[in-house]
Design a protein around this motif. Structure first.
Motif, PDB file in Angstrom:
ATOM      1  N   VAL A 122      44.412  44.656  41.391  1.00  0.00           N
ATOM      2  CA  VAL A 122      43.559  43.467  41.365  1.00  0.00           C
ATOM      3  C   VAL A 122      42.107  43.872  41.567  1.00  0.00           C
ATOM      4  O   VAL A 122      41.797  44.730  42.403  1.00  0.00           O
ATOM      5  CB  VAL A 122      43.980  42.470  42.473  1.00  0.00           C
ATOM      6  N   ILE A 123      41.225  43.252  40.785  1.00  0.00           N
ATOM      7  CA  ILE A 123      39.780  43.347  40.997  1.00  0.00           C
ATOM      8  C   ILE A 123      39.279  41.944  41.287  1.00  0.00           C
ATOM      9  O   ILE A 123      39.626  40.998  40.579  1.00  0.00           O
ATOM     10  CB  ILE A 123      39.055  43.898  39.758  1.00  0.00           C
ATOM     11  N   THR A 124      38.470  41.787  42.326  1.00  0.00           N
ATOM     12  CA  THR A 124      37.914  40.469  42.630  1.00  0.00           C
ATOM     13  C   THR A 124      36.398  40.567  42.808  1.00  0.00           C
ATOM     14  O   THR A 124      35.876  41.578  43.271  1.00  0.00           O
ATOM     15  CB  THR A 124      38.498  39.862  43.918  1.00  0.00           C
ATOM     16  N   CYS A 125      35.737  39.485  42.428  1.00  0.00           N
ATOM     17  CA  CYS A 125      34.321  39.295  42.749  1.00  0.00           C
ATOM     18  C   CYS A 125      34.184  37.822  43.108  1.00  0.00           C
ATOM     19  O   CYS A 125      33.765  36.995  42.300  1.00  0.00           O
ATOM     20  CB  CYS A 125      33.438  39.678  41.572  1.00  0.00           C
ATOM     21  N   LEU A 136      44.928  39.198  50.112  1.00  0.00           N
ATOM     22  CA  LEU A 136      44.508  40.442  49.472  1.00  0.00           C
ATOM     23  C   LEU A 136      44.819  41.644  50.360  1.00  0.00           C
ATOM     24  O   LEU A 136      45.249  42.702  49.883  1.00  0.00           O
ATOM     25  CB  LEU A 136      43.014  40.401  49.141  1.00  0.00           C
ATOM     26  N   ASP A 137      44.615  41.479  51.651  1.00  0.00           N
ATOM     27  CA  ASP A 137      44.916  42.559  52.584  1.00  0.00           C
ATOM     28  C   ASP A 137      46.412  42.860  52.587  1.00  0.00           C
ATOM     29  O   ASP A 137      46.837  44.018  52.630  1.00  0.00           O
ATOM     30  CB  ASP A 137      44.440  42.169  53.983  1.00  0.00           C
ATOM     31  N   ILE A 144      49.610  47.492  46.315  1.00  0.00           N
ATOM     32  CA  ILE A 144      48.932  47.006  45.120  1.00  0.00           C
ATOM     33  C   ILE A 144      47.433  47.209  45.338  1.00  0.00           C
ATOM     34  O   ILE A 144      46.828  46.523  46.170  1.00  0.00           O
ATOM     35  CB  ILE A 144      49.239  45.521  44.856  1.00  0.00           C
ATOM     36  N   PRO A 145      46.802  48.142  44.633  1.00  0.00           N
ATOM     37  CA  PRO A 145      45.379  48.406  44.884  1.00  0.00           C
ATOM     38  C   PRO A 145      44.527  47.159  44.652  1.00  0.00           C
ATOM     39  O   PRO A 145      44.703  46.434  43.674  1.00  0.00           O
ATOM     40  CB  PRO A 145      45.040  49.498  43.869  1.00  0.00           C
ATOM     41  N   ALA A 155      38.966  42.091  53.817  1.00  0.00           N
ATOM     42  CA  ALA A 155      40.331  42.578  53.670  1.00  0.00           C
ATOM     43  C   ALA A 155      40.299  44.069  53.967  1.00  0.00           C
ATOM     44  O   ALA A 155      39.730  44.845  53.195  1.00  0.00           O
ATOM     45  CB  ALA A 155      40.856  42.300  52.266  1.00  0.00           C
ATOM     46  N   GLN A 156      40.899  44.464  55.063  1.00  0.00           N
ATOM     47  CA  GLN A 156      40.752  45.826  55.578  1.00  0.00           C
ATOM     48  C   GLN A 156      41.237  46.879  54.593  1.00  0.00           C
ATOM     49  O   GLN A 156      40.668  47.970  54.499  1.00  0.00           O
ATOM     50  CB  GLN A 156      41.538  45.954  56.895  1.00  0.00           C
TER      51      GLN A 156
END
Length: 337
Positions: A122-125, A136-137, A144-145, A155-156
């Motif tokens: 996953v990529i988030t902005c 996400l953490d 899951i990267p 998210a650590q």
């Protein structure tokens, strides 16, 4: 000349069967991820085929959560992802883009939960939201990267890729201070959303520099455009109309073109210094004509390339991993745009 390395050598090195090596190297699929990683790593170590490099058999599917292209920066990210999807693609990664509304994190979380089942990374902005960050953490911890792009989220186990936003804000403050009179005056700040942590960091750096080096400059207001360009322009127009003492505007997000138009409409181009982010063709033209004084660019194409390298590295398709995930800042003025 040494003996040519064979697939059998790779099989022994990786601790798998020759049939498994054949399936991986000839892209036939049907091999679990852990074995695939071992085969590719062994092939690279043994230099089985230099053309192999980081090419991997199974296509990695990445879900990217970005704002609509009406936000020029996010539009640039999408263009960069499209180029990566269609290009040489040495890591065999394909990215699907999901549009998000920065004002509705609950919807983003719902879409994210649905995407995770069929995507590898996953990529988030997106703006920070406690529930979203927690999820996400969780998925990052489970393998899951997760890459947070340009703006971090708490998210650590996620990996941040992008500029040092606090430093970017300090650069903006330095530019405003140096481009305006030492006698100072009122300064307006426009952000998209303070919940976009990168923009909060930019504002912190900006205000710190003014306090440290330009004490005669006073920030009179910090306004949120909610990442809407037209709203940013309307906010600037209203503020300038109400307060003739404003000598500078710092825009930390979308809306640079409408803000420049507001300054021009009110006849303040010579009196108001305008500093913003992200170099687009429209902003380049405004720089050339003096309607924007400086643009701080973070090179979205580089950010996308680096984000995909981080994901490739997480799946054993890049060795070594990038030594840094911080991207540089570029300052553009009229003379170098």
């Amino acid at each position: 000349m040494g003996r040519k390395v064979t697939a059998a050598d790779v099989a022994r090195e990786a601790g798998v069967s020759a049939a498994t090596v054949d399936r991986v190297l000839n892209h036939r699929g049907g091999v679990n991820e852990e074995k695939e990683k071992r085969v590719l790593a062994a092939a690279r170590r043994l230099r089985l085929d230099r053309s192999l490099d980081m090419r991997a058999a199974r296509t990695l599917r990445v879900a990217a959560f970005l704002q609509p292209s009406s936000n020029p920066y996010h539009g640039a990210l999408k263009t960069a992802l499209s180029v990566e999807n269609q290009g040489p693609n040495p890591f065999n990664i394909q990215t699907r883009i999901f549009d998000t509304d920065p004002d509705t994190p609950t919807t983003t979380l719902k879409d994210l939960r649905g995407a995770v089942a069929s995507h590898d990374a996953v990529i988030t902005c997106v703006p920070h939201d406690d529930e979203l960050a927690e999820y996400l953490d969780l998925i990052a911890e489970r393998g899951i990267p997760v890459v947070t792009l340009a703006t971090d989220i708490r998210a650590q186990h996620a990996k941040y890729v992008g500029p040092d936003n606090y430093r970017a804000g300090r650069v903006a403050g330095e530019l405003v201070g140096r481009l305006t009179s030492a006698t100072g005056g009122d300064v307006l700040v426009i952000v998209g959303l303070m919940s976009m942590l990168g923009q909060t960091e930019r504002y912190s750096g900006f205000s710190d520099v003014l306090a440290e080096r330009f004490p005669n400059h006073k920030i009179v207001n910090v306004l949120e455009s909610h990442e809407e360009g037209a709203r940013a322009g309307a906010l600037a127009y209203s503020a300038l109309n109400d307060n003739p003492k404003i000598i500078a505007i710092y825009n930390a997000s979308a809306g640079a073109v409408p803000i420049a138009h507001a300054i021009e409409t009110l006849g303040h181009v010579e009196e108001v210094v305008f500093v913003t982010h992200e170099l687009t063709e429209q902003r380049r033209e405004l720089l050339r004509t003096g309607r924007i004084d400086a643009v701080i660019d973070q090179e979205p194409e580089m950010e996308i390339a680096l984000a995909l390298k981080v994901i490739a590295g997480a799946f054993g398709r890049l060795d070594p991993m990038p030594s840094s995930t911080e991207t540089p800042l570029r300052i553009y003025l009229r003379e170098n745009c």
